[in-house]
Design a protein around this motif. Structure first.
Motif, PDB file in Angstrom:
ATOM      1  N   PHE A  38       4.675 -15.980   4.269  1.00 30.19           N
ATOM      2  CA  PHE A  38       4.258 -15.809   5.846  1.00 30.19           C
ATOM      3  C   PHE A  38       5.494 -15.014   7.009  1.00 30.19           C
ATOM      4  O   PHE A  38       6.070 -16.006   7.979  1.00 30.19           O
ATOM      5  N   SER A  39       5.988 -14.481   6.467  1.00 34.95           N
ATOM      6  CA  SER A  39       7.304 -13.413   7.025  1.00 34.95           C
ATOM      7  C   SER A  39       6.921 -13.059   8.495  1.00 34.95           C
ATOM      8  O   SER A  39       5.430 -12.490   8.358  1.00 34.95           O
ATOM      9  N   SER A  40       7.544 -12.849   9.859  1.00 44.89           N
ATOM     10  CA  SER A  40       6.921 -12.977  10.749  1.00 44.89           C
ATOM     11  C   SER A  40       7.973 -11.166  10.867  1.00 44.89           C
ATOM     12  O   SER A  40       7.791 -10.954  11.737  1.00 44.89           O
ATOM     13  N   GLY A  41       8.166 -10.172   9.751  1.00 42.89           N
ATOM     14  CA  GLY A  41       9.174  -9.061  10.049  1.00 42.89           C
ATOM     15  C   GLY A  41       8.159  -8.456   9.368  1.00 42.89           C
ATOM     16  O   GLY A  41       8.793  -7.401   8.551  1.00 42.89           O
ATOM     17  N   ARG A  42       6.725  -8.322   9.503  1.00 39.68           N
ATOM     18  CA  ARG A  42       6.186  -7.442   9.382  1.00 39.68           C
ATOM     19  C   ARG A  42       4.885  -6.585  10.199  1.00 39.68           C
ATOM     20  O   ARG A  42       4.475  -6.502   9.857  1.00 39.68           O
ATOM     21  N   MET A  43       5.385  -6.768  11.068  1.00 36.22           N
ATOM     22  CA  MET A  43       5.173  -6.110  12.536  1.00 36.22           C
ATOM     23  C   MET A  43       5.069  -4.694  12.059  1.00 36.22           C
ATOM     24  O   MET A  43       3.327  -4.224  12.368  1.00 36.22           O
ATOM     25  N   LEU A  44       5.587  -3.802  11.584  1.00 35.52           N
ATOM     26  CA  LEU A  44       5.517  -2.485  11.290  1.00 35.52           C
ATOM     27  C   LEU A  44       4.818  -2.266  10.227  1.00 35.52           C
ATOM     28  O   LEU A  44       3.812  -1.778  10.125  1.00 35.52           O
ATOM     29  N   SER A  45       4.188  -3.201   9.172  1.00 38.44           N
ATOM     30  CA  SER A  45       3.417  -3.402   8.144  1.00 38.44           C
ATOM     31  C   SER A  45       1.751  -3.631   9.133  1.00 38.44           C
ATOM     32  O   SER A  45       0.526  -2.987   8.870  1.00 38.44           O
ATOM     33  N   SER A  46       1.836  -4.169  10.163  1.00 40.94           N
ATOM     34  CA  SER A  46       0.692  -4.380  10.858  1.00 40.94           C
ATOM     35  C   SER A  46      -0.020  -3.243  11.496  1.00 40.94           C
ATOM     36  O   SER A  46      -1.326  -3.371  11.678  1.00 40.94           O
ATOM     37  N   ILE A  47       1.082  -2.656  11.844  1.00 36.51           N
ATOM     38  CA  ILE A  47       0.884  -1.180  12.741  1.00 36.51           C
ATOM     39  C   ILE A  47      -0.193  -0.244  11.820  1.00 36.51           C
ATOM     40  O   ILE A  47      -0.853   0.180  11.936  1.00 36.51           O
ATOM     41  N   PHE A  48       0.616   0.009  10.993  1.00 35.40           N
ATOM     42  CA  PHE A  48       0.160   0.493   9.214  1.00 35.40           C
ATOM     43  C   PHE A  48      -0.901   0.275   9.165  1.00 35.40           C
ATOM     44  O   PHE A  48      -1.844   1.286   9.414  1.00 35.40           O
ATOM     45  N   LYS A  49      -1.130  -0.717   8.963  1.00 39.58           N
ATOM     46  CA  LYS A  49      -2.182  -2.144   8.739  1.00 39.58           C
ATOM     47  C   LYS A  49      -3.438  -0.907   9.898  1.00 39.58           C
ATOM     48  O   LYS A  49      -4.590  -0.986   9.727  1.00 39.58           O
ATOM     49  N   ARG A  50      -3.278  -1.341  10.213  1.00 37.81           N
ATOM     50  CA  ARG A  50      -4.430  -1.230  11.895  1.00 37.81           C
ATOM     51  C   ARG A  50      -5.060   0.337  12.079  1.00 37.81           C
ATOM     52  O   ARG A  50      -5.642   0.636  11.936  1.00 37.81           O
ATOM     53  N   LEU A  51      -3.799   1.104  11.776  1.00 37.79           N
ATOM     54  CA  LEU A  51      -3.713   2.771  12.075  1.00 37.79           C
ATOM     55  C   LEU A  51      -4.824   2.834  10.598  1.00 37.79           C
ATOM     56  O   LEU A  51      -5.849   3.171  10.657  1.00 37.79           O
ATOM     57  N   PHE A  52      -4.352   2.444   9.993  1.00 38.51           N
ATOM     58  CA  PHE A  52      -5.702   2.828   8.597  1.00 38.51           C
ATOM     59  C   PHE A  52      -6.834   1.840   8.873  1.00 38.51           C
ATOM     60  O   PHE A  52      -7.879   2.666   8.443  1.00 38.51           O
ATOM     61  N   ASP A  53      -6.877   1.124   9.271  1.00 39.22           N
ATOM     62  CA  ASP A  53      -8.427   0.359   9.615  1.00 39.22           C
ATOM     63  C   ASP A  53      -9.307   1.136  10.332  1.00 39.22           C
ATOM     64  O   ASP A  53     -10.095   1.747  10.361  1.00 39.22           O
ATOM     65  N   ILE A  54      -8.526   1.908  11.505  1.00 41.23           N
ATOM     66  CA  ILE A  54      -8.577   2.963  12.591  1.00 41.23           C
ATOM     67  C   ILE A  54      -9.496   4.042  12.178  1.00 41.23           C
ATOM     68  O   ILE A  54     -10.588   4.518  11.946  1.00 41.23           O
ATOM     69  N   VAL A  55      -9.009   4.542  11.636  1.00 41.21           N
ATOM     70  CA  VAL A  55      -8.715   6.146  10.244  1.00 41.21           C
ATOM     71  C   VAL A  55     -10.272   5.887   9.577  1.00 41.21           C
ATOM     72  O   VAL A  55     -11.144   6.154   9.376  1.00 41.21           O
TER      73      VAL A  55
END
Length: 462
Positions: free
Chosen positions: A262-279
């Motif tokens: 449950f790491s809070s240090g996954r902000m960068l991963s979440s950004i990439f995840k959202r970009l992938f979802d959009i594309v």
């Protein structure tokens, strides 16, 4: 097991995968050299074609992961492995065609592929024939001593005896349990030095499987065992690693709070995840639009009612949203307005509906929800509010699965067949909690790849 990006991978699987990559590169090189000899072309040094060799190996390796070549069944059965390898190579060539269309500079001639494909199949299958017994044997299994002789120890015993288990229990130590169910367990009082006993058994790990831990932890024993270099693990962590899910029967709130995850240090991963979802959702909606339209027309022809329907689902942080799907049931499937679990051979499902459910075509319109940000491609499946209310009352930690964005596919979907009962929901919740706890882009990629296996072999579709 080795932990890669917070996900556990068996040593045998990792070793087999590395060998496979080397063999795939060798097969690609053979195809290149053999074809060059046929046409009388001079064979240049290997560095001049590294991109082509690596693209061939990477494409086929991803295809093998996707179709389950490294699954427990394939590792135990040569016939099963052969079938999956053939499918994987075929899918890998399709992926190569896409790569070469997008990046012509990495082109591997069709004649090269013609020779490299059968060689790849032969080499990869031969490796499994040679290493099959060793992979499934004791060489790669950890030797485990279990402290406990009750119901929890019995669960570990049963798990260790399943095909493909990554460990073998070499000893049980009874810690004065009132309900002893492991007859071969040695009483703690009969062992003078527990640390020495563990070392003599050549164990690499000790698992604490006490039925009651309050005022019962053998701290001195555990400390001495740990200082000998033997790893000490608690049953919840051990089961998480071995099964890929959070075991609800043994877990407690303090373990969830203090364990890794449950790491809070996954902000960068979440950004990439959202970009992938959009594309990916935009591309998928565009490419699959003809399939969605044709399916909608077929649904309209077969039965009365709209081709699409909206269904309320529970999303991130418990917020509801409307999920759009292609209709696979009769319009009067829930005429009372009450949510009903889907059953095996459910009579409410139409003929077109049965087909699109098996191929997961009915899920395609959900990519619109992914594009809007209500869902992701990977995450726990969103449930209906009526089911959520019931499940939160009957299953501990069910609300915690809503701490991550729901998805079209997920860790539970690739590991557990379709379920329509409280017990099925409990099993799926264990996988969902594992995903929420150990989320990483690597795990997302693994899930996306193995979703192909679920689509090709839809054992659990209803």
């Amino acid at each position: 097991m080795i932990r890669l990006f917070k996900h556990y991978v068996p040593h045998a699987v990792l070793m087999l995968g590395l060998f496979d990559i080397m063999l795939l590169v060798a097969a690609a090189e053979f195809g290149w050299v053999y074809r060059a000899g046929q046409i009388g072309m001079a064979v240049e040094p290997i560095p001049t074609r590294i991109p082509q060799l690596l693209s061939f190996a990477a494409s086929l390796e991803m295809a093998m992961i996707a179709v389950g070549v490294y699954g427990a069944t394939s590792l135990q059965s040569l016939r099963h492995a052969a079938a999956r390898i053939l499918v994987a190579v075929s899918l890998g060539v399709i992926l190569l065609s896409v790569i070469y269309f997008v990046m012509p500079g990495m082109t591997f001639w069709r004649s090269n592929l013609l020779y490299s494909m059968p060689v790849a199949v032969i080499l990869v299958f031969t490796l499994r024939v040679l290493l099959g017994k060793m992979i499934g044997g004791q060489a790669f299994k950890r030797r485990v001593v279990v402290l406990g002789a009750g119901a929890r120890a019995a669960r570990l015993k049963a798990l260790g005896q399943t095909p493909g288990a990554g460990f073998v229990v070499v000893g049980y130590v009874s810690m004065s349990e009132p309900a002893r169910v492991i007859p071969e367990a040695i009483a703690r009082d009969a062992i003078y030095n527990l640390a020495d006993h563990v070392v003599l058994l050549n164990a690499s790990e000790v698992v604490l499987a006490l039925e009651e831990r309050r005022n019962a932890l053998p701290l001195k024993d555990l400390l001495r065992i740990r200082t000998t270099g033997v790893h000490v693990n608690e049953i919840s962590s051990f089961l998480e690693r071995e099964t890929g899910r959070v075991d609800l029967q043994s877990v407690n709130p303090s373990w969830l709070i203090f364990s890794d995850g449950f790491s809070s240090g996954r902000m960068l991963s979440s950004i990439f995840k959202r970009l992938f979802d959009i594309v990916a959702s935009a591309v998928l909606l565009t490419v699959m639009a003809p399939v969605i339209i044709l399916t909608a027309i077929a649904i309209k022809f077969e039965s009365k009612g709209p081709a699409f329907y909206r269904q309320r689902r529970v999303g991130l942080y418990g917020v509801g949203f409307d999920c759009i799907k292609l209709r696979s049931m009769r319009q009067d499937a829930e005429v009372t307005g009450k949510a009903v679990w889907a059953e095996k051979d459910d009579p409410r499902i139409t003929r077109i509906g049965r087909l699109i459910r098996k191929c997961r075509i009915d899920e395609l319109p959900q990519t619109w929800s992914v594009l809007k940000g209500e869902m992701s491609f990977v995450g726990p499946r969103p449930e209906r509010p009526q089911f959520v209310d019931d499940l939160e009352q009957q299953l501990n930690y069910y609300a915690e699965r809503h701490m991550v964005k729901p998805g079209i596919t997920g860790w539970a979907q690739i590991n557990y067949p379709y379920g329509a009962s409280i017990e099925d929901s409990r099993q799926k919740l264990e996988y969902d909690l594992y995903y929420a706890k150990n989320y990483s882009p690597f795990l997302d990629l693994l899930i996306l790849l193995q979703t192909i296996r679920v689509v090709l072999w839809p054992e659990g579709a209803r």
